[in-house]
Design a protein around this motif. Structure first.
Motif, PDB file in Angstrom:
ATOM      1  N   GLN A   1      -3.297   6.152   7.889  1.00 30.78           N
ATOM      2  CA  GLN A   1      -4.083   5.973   6.669  1.00 30.78           C
ATOM      3  C   GLN A   1      -3.811   4.610   6.042  1.00 30.78           C
ATOM      4  O   GLN A   1      -4.737   3.936   5.575  1.00 30.78           O
TER       5      GLN A   1
ATOM      6  N   ILE B   1       0.842  -1.203   0.000  1.00 32.56           N
ATOM      7  CA  ILE B   1       0.000   0.000   0.000  1.00 32.56           C
ATOM      8  C   ILE B   1       0.872   1.247   0.000  1.00 32.56           C
ATOM      9  O   ILE B   1       0.605   2.197  -0.745  1.00 32.56           O
TER      10      ILE B   1
ATOM     11  N   LEU C   1      -6.601   1.650   5.343  1.00 29.91           N
ATOM     12  CA  LEU C   1      -6.745   0.991   4.043  1.00 29.91           C
ATOM     13  C   LEU C   1      -6.472  -0.501   4.140  1.00 29.91           C
ATOM     14  O   LEU C   1      -7.163  -1.318   3.532  1.00 29.91           O
TER      15      LEU C   1
ATOM     16  N   TYR D   1       0.797   4.138  -2.732  1.00 31.17           N
ATOM     17  CA  TYR D   1       0.355   5.469  -2.291  1.00 31.17           C
ATOM     18  C   TYR D   1       1.374   6.034  -1.299  1.00 31.17           C
ATOM     19  O   TYR D   1       1.133   6.066  -0.092  1.00 31.17           O
TER      20      TYR D   1
ATOM     21  N   LYS E   1      -9.054  -3.437   3.252  1.00 31.08           N
ATOM     22  CA  LYS E   1      -8.698  -4.459   2.261  1.00 31.08           C
ATOM     23  C   LYS E   1      -8.862  -5.853   2.849  1.00 31.08           C
ATOM     24  O   LYS E   1      -9.431  -6.747   2.215  1.00 31.08           O
TER      25      LYS E   1
END
Length: 103
Positions: free
Chosen positions: A56, A45, A60, A49, A64
């Motif tokens: 964050q 991740i 995420l 990103y 997921k």
């Protein structure tokens, strides 16, 4: 207090310390495997990103994993339903071709 410390393992994930109860070797290995898996997914991740902070990334990652879990659960339920239907169809076929047993 000392017993509690001896019975847990501490790991770092995304800058946060997490503890797992050690118990036996299987639990110890599983804890290590879980941390390794989560860390690898977090790296993926972060690479996709790079501007995200660890919080964050954690959110995420949780989303997921929840999505993956729900998808697997749905696939499992579908497989169970298909298996039950196949078993009932097979049973019905066996009953149709078996000679009637008189009592």
């Amino acid at each position: 207090m000392m017993d509690q410390l001896r019975e847990s393992q501490e790991f770092e994930v995304l800058g946060f310390n997490v503890r797992f109860k050690s118990g036996d070797d299987d639990n110890s290995n599983r804890a290590r495997d879980i941390v390794e898996f989560v860390s690898k997914e977090a790296v993926k991740i972060k690479e996709a990103y790079p501007g995200l902070d660890n919080g964050q990334v954690a959110v995420l990652l949780a989303l997921k994993m929840a999505n993956d879990n729900m998808k697997l659960s749905m696939e499992y339920q579908t497989s169970i339903s298909e298996l039950q239907k196949s078993a009932l169809d097979a049973l019905q076929t066996i009953e149709e071709i078996s000679p009637a047993v008189s009592q």
